[in-house]
Write a protein that holds these residues in place. Structure first.
Motif, short mmCIF file in Angstrom:
data_model
loop_
_atom_site.label_atom_id
_atom_site.label_comp_id
_atom_site.label_asym_id
_atom_site.label_seq_id
_atom_site.Cartn_x
_atom_site.Cartn_y
_atom_site.Cartn_z
N LEU A 1 1.13 -1.27 -0.04
CA LEU A 1 -0.10 -0.07 -0.10
C LEU A 1 0.85 1.30 -0.25
CD1 LEU A 1 -2.99 -0.71 2.25
CD2 LEU A 1 -3.09 -0.21 -0.15
N VAL A 2 1.35 1.65 -1.20
CA VAL A 2 2.28 2.63 -1.28
C VAL A 2 1.98 3.53 -2.36
CG1 VAL A 2 4.21 1.54 -0.18
CG2 VAL A 2 3.89 1.41 -2.83
N ALA A 3 2.11 4.89 -2.50
CA ALA A 3 2.03 5.79 -3.63
C ALA A 3 3.41 6.28 -4.24
CB ALA A 3 0.94 6.88 -3.06
N ASP A 4 3.09 6.89 -5.31
CA ASP A 4 4.42 7.45 -5.90
C ASP A 4 4.37 8.90 -5.95
OD1 ASP A 4 5.67 4.75 -6.57
OD2 ASP A 4 4.00 4.74 -7.96
N VAL A 5 3.76 9.53 -4.99
CA VAL A 5 3.44 10.66 -4.90
C VAL A 5 3.43 11.37 -3.51
CG1 VAL A 5 1.04 10.51 -5.06
CG2 VAL A 5 1.76 12.74 -5.59
N LEU A 6 3.88 12.33 -3.29
CA LEU A 6 3.77 13.10 -1.91
C LEU A 6 2.84 14.53 -2.34
CD1 LEU A 6 7.39 13.50 -0.49
CD2 LEU A 6 5.18 11.97 0.32
N ASP B 1 8.46 9.71 -9.59
CA ASP B 1 7.94 10.22 -8.41
C ASP B 1 7.59 11.71 -8.35
OD1 ASP B 1 8.12 7.64 -7.41
OD2 ASP B 1 10.44 7.84 -6.85
N ALA B 2 6.60 12.09 -7.78
CA ALA B 2 5.98 13.43 -7.95
C ALA B 2 5.84 14.06 -6.54
CB ALA B 2 4.72 13.50 -8.73
N LEU B 3 6.10 15.29 -6.39
CA LEU B 3 5.79 16.10 -5.47
C LEU B 3 4.94 17.14 -5.70
CD1 LEU B 3 9.91 16.45 -4.69
CD2 LEU B 3 8.18 15.45 -3.28
N ALA B 4 3.99 17.68 -4.95
CA ALA B 4 3.03 18.72 -5.21
C ALA B 4 3.93 20.27 -5.13
CB ALA B 4 1.94 18.67 -3.88
N LEU B 5 3.54 20.82 -5.85
CA LEU B 5 4.15 22.31 -5.84
C LEU B 5 3.35 23.28 -4.77
CD1 LEU B 5 5.57 24.69 -7.22
CD2 LEU B 5 3.83 24.73 -9.09
N PRO B 6 3.98 23.62 -3.92
CA PRO B 6 3.29 24.44 -2.88
C PRO B 6 3.12 25.83 -3.40
CG PRO B 6 5.58 24.36 -2.20
CD PRO B 6 5.46 23.34 -3.54
N ALA B 7 1.97 26.59 -3.16
CA ALA B 7 1.65 27.86 -3.60
C ALA B 7 2.53 28.90 -2.43
CB ALA B 7 0.22 28.14 -3.63
N GLU B 8 3.83 28.65 -2.79
CA GLU B 8 4.81 29.47 -1.85
C GLU B 8 5.99 30.20 -2.72
OE1 GLU B 8 5.99 26.75 1.14
OE2 GLU B 8 3.88 26.34 1.88
N PRO B 9 6.47 31.05 -2.19
CA PRO B 9 7.55 31.75 -2.98
C PRO B 9 8.68 30.72 -3.43
CG PRO B 9 7.39 32.93 -0.78
CD PRO B 9 6.78 31.55 -0.63
N PRO B 10 9.51 31.21 -4.44
CA PRO B 10 10.34 30.14 -5.33
C PRO B 10 11.51 29.77 -4.13
CG PRO B 10 9.90 32.22 -6.40
CD PRO B 10 9.13 32.58 -5.23
N ALA B 11 11.72 30.52 -3.05
CA ALA B 11 12.57 30.28 -2.16
C ALA B 11 12.44 28.77 -1.36
CB ALA B 11 13.04 31.33 -1.21
N PHE C 1 9.67 8.16 -0.48
CA PHE C 1 9.34 7.68 -1.57
C PHE C 1 9.75 6.05 -1.57
CE2 PHE C 1 9.21 11.91 -3.58
CZ PHE C 1 8.11 11.82 -4.10
N PRO C 2 9.09 4.98 -1.71
CA PRO C 2 7.53 5.28 -1.87
C PRO C 2 6.87 5.73 -0.87
CG PRO C 2 8.11 2.98 -1.90
CD PRO C 2 9.61 3.79 -1.91
N ARG C 3 5.79 6.27 -0.80
CA ARG C 3 5.15 7.11 0.26
C ARG C 3 3.95 6.04 0.66
NH1 ARG C 3 3.96 10.38 4.36
NH2 ARG C 3 1.83 11.58 4.23
N PRO C 4 3.65 5.73 1.95
CA PRO C 4 2.87 4.92 2.57
C PRO C 4 1.41 5.71 2.31
CG PRO C 4 4.54 5.09 4.29
CD PRO C 4 4.68 5.97 3.09
N ALA C 5 0.61 4.68 1.76
CA ALA C 5 -0.50 5.54 1.23
C ALA C 5 -1.63 5.50 2.07
CB ALA C 5 -1.40 4.43 0.08
N PHE C 6 -2.72 6.41 1.90
CA PHE C 6 -3.85 6.88 2.59
C PHE C 6 -3.85 7.51 4.01
CE2 PHE C 6 -5.11 3.04 -0.18
CZ PHE C 6 -5.79 3.72 -0.85
#
Length: 541
Positions: free
Chosen positions: A52-57, A465-475, A67-72
């Motif tokens: 039970l893992v996912a390839d995404v954070l 493997d994917a990471l969510a882009l946060p709605a935060e500054p480039p830094a 990675f791999p991320r424990p799911a759910f």
């Protein structure tokens, strides 16, 4: 209606609903929205033996961030458990994943038919009107757009709807008997099983348990001690079913409860689910001020009422809303009203921002069924009164389901293809992106974690493997990239919390994201799908 007639009716309704859903599923070629893609990705990994893992954070609020991320960490596993069988037999494809929602979704019209039949019996309708009302409800639910759409997607919507409807049907039957119910009644254990399975589907299962507590305490004639036992028996069974999953979450995430779901209640913008360095906190939440906090709740109520309930099911949903007073009294619908009402209010008021991103949407199946039943009852009553006023001598109860089924078919036929077109567009986007990056010597499966605005889609459509882009500054995004060793940023929309326009503002670390020209696909449809996509190489060490 005899037992044989009931079985035949149930079988025909199920077959019709199954056929309609199977045809609709052919139109949807890619798992949208993203939570559907998440279930598909996890199920593929489960069938492949990875667990039970996912390839995404897609969220950073619950450790471990690996990675791999424990799911759910937020969602629940039953849909993936159910879909593992078809995927194992038919292959790890989206089509195989659709088998479960199609089958499970076809049960909704059958359960709606039985609920409507109980309502008709309580209202004292003649056999002809009762049969027409009940079967008309089942036929309408078979082609009703909100129920049809989610029956083509592997997510929690249809499993939760079926389990909640089944539990409400049992509760209504127990409440209508008005006689002594023994704690050993097998229906109590069955109710516990339904609630426990629902708890493995959505957190809103707690409201099903609360509805039973209200029904048992207020509608079933018994001593207080007996009522307590009637409440406890299903609760114990449900807890026993859910306990193994709670233990697993405790071991993996350090919390047996969905802690991140509570954090979502503190969101001040929908992009807070992607927060990295600026997560939701109580202080940040209260800092927006009373006026904004009130405005959030108005927006949540408006979204859930209009965008989730009324607009997708129009005009039938509006008729059902206006007819709700007619179905408040029947005991058969009291549990459904309690479950649907509490779910609507809690998601609107306690999760006013998160609900605009789908919290109520996936728990609204029970309310959609309630609105369909109410609409049929309202139209039946209107036609009956009109018949008495006009002196009609022939039964015309068939007019109500004719109107509702025809309206539902028209709206589904007109609007559903656009949803299928959206899924095709997303599939084309990631096929073109994968192809164009490969032409530039970049293999997503070997490029390390990729930061992107639609991480679950990217992980489900490619080997990345994917990471969510946060709605935060480039830094802050650069800090995220350093933490995980990401070397690519992919932005597919122009309105993701200021990205990618924020790179043009001269903020610190903006120069670390170097635009990469990946060319234009030869296929016009793929070229259009990828036109807004921007790819950046992360060049700072």
């Amino acid at each position: 209606m005899t037992r044989r007639e009931a079985l035949v009716t149930a079988a025909l309704l199920f077959a019709l609903a199954l056929g309609v859903r199977a045809l609709a599923a052919l139109v949807v070629v890619f798992p949208i929205p993203e939570d559907t893609a998440y279930y598909v990705d996890v199920t593929r990994n489960l069938v492949a033996g990875r667990g039970l893992v996912a390839d995404v954070l897609w969220s950073y609020q619950t450790p471990p961030l690996v990675f791999p991320r424990p799911a759910f960490e937020v969602w629940l596993p039953l849909p993936s458990f159910l879909a593992a069988g078809p995927m194992f037999l038919l292959g790890s494809t989206f089509r195989a994943a659709q088998v479960i929602p199609v089958l499970v979704g076809a049960l909704v019209p059958v359960l709606a038919w039985r609920l409507a039949a109980d309502v008709a019996a309580e209202r004292g309708l003649t056999s002809g009107r009762a049969r027409t009302l009940a079967i008309g409800t089942g036929l309408t639910c078979a082609v009703y757009l909100p129920l049809l759409l989610h029956s083509t997607l592997l997510d929690s919507t249809m499993p939760f709807t079926v389990l909640a409807l089944g539990a409400c049907l049992v509760m209504g039957r127990l409440a209508r008997e008005r006689q002594l119910i023994r704690p050993t009644d097998p229906r109590l254990a069955g109710l516990g099983v339904l609630i426990g399975l629902a708890a493995l589907t959505r957190n809103e299962a707690i409201w099903i348990g609360l509805a039973w507590a209200v029904v048992a305490w207020t509608m079933i004639p018994a001593a207080r001690s007996t009522r307590m036992v009637l409440i406890v028996v299903p609760g114990v069974v449900a807890a026993a079913l859910f306990a193994p999953w709670a233990i697993r979450d405790w071991q993996v995430f350090g919390n047996p409860l969905p802690g991140q779901a509570l954090a979502n209640a503190l969101s001040v913008t929908g992009f807070d689910i992607f927060a990295w360095n600026d997560p939701p906190t109580v202080a940040r939440y209260l800092a927006v001020g009373p006026a904004r906090l009130l405005e959030m709740r108005v927006e949540g109520l408006g979204h859930n009422l209009l965008s989730v309930l009324l607009v997708p099911g129009a005009p039938l949903s509006l008729v059902g809303l206006l007819s709700l007073p007619l179905v408040v009294r029947p005991a058969a619908l009291r549990p459904l009203i309690i479950v649907g009402g509490i779910t609507f209010l809690v998601t609107s008021l306690a999760f006013p921002v998160a609900t605009t991103w789908g919290t109520f949407l996936h728990a609204a199946g029970t309310v959609h069924v309630l609105l369909v039943i109410a609409a049929l009852v309202g139209l039946d009553e209107l036609i009956a009164r009109l018949g008495r006023h006009r002196g009609w001598t022939k039964p015309v109860a068939w007019l109500a389901p004719t109107l509702t089924v025809t309206g539902a078919v028209l709206f589904s036929a007109v609007l559903f293809p656009s949803f299928g077109g959206n899924s095709r567009g997303i599939a084309d986007r990631y096929a073109a992106l994968d192809s164009q990056l490969a032409a530039n010597g970049i293999q997503l499966g070997r490029a390390g974690p990729v930061i992107t605005d639609f991480p679950i889609w990217l992980a489900a459509a490619t080997d990345a493997d994917a990471l969510a882009l946060p709605a935060e500054p480039p830094a802050d995004v650069m800090n995220l990239a350093r933490r995980f060793g990401a070397q690519l940023l992919i932005v597919s929309s122009n309105d993701h919390g200021g990205w990618p326009a924020v790179l043009e503002t001269g903020q610190p670390d903006a120069a670390c994201f170097e635009p990469l020209n990946i060319g234009t696909p030869a296929d016009p449809s793929q070229a259009l799908a990828i036109a807004a996509t921007r790819v950046y190489r992360i060049v700072c060490p």
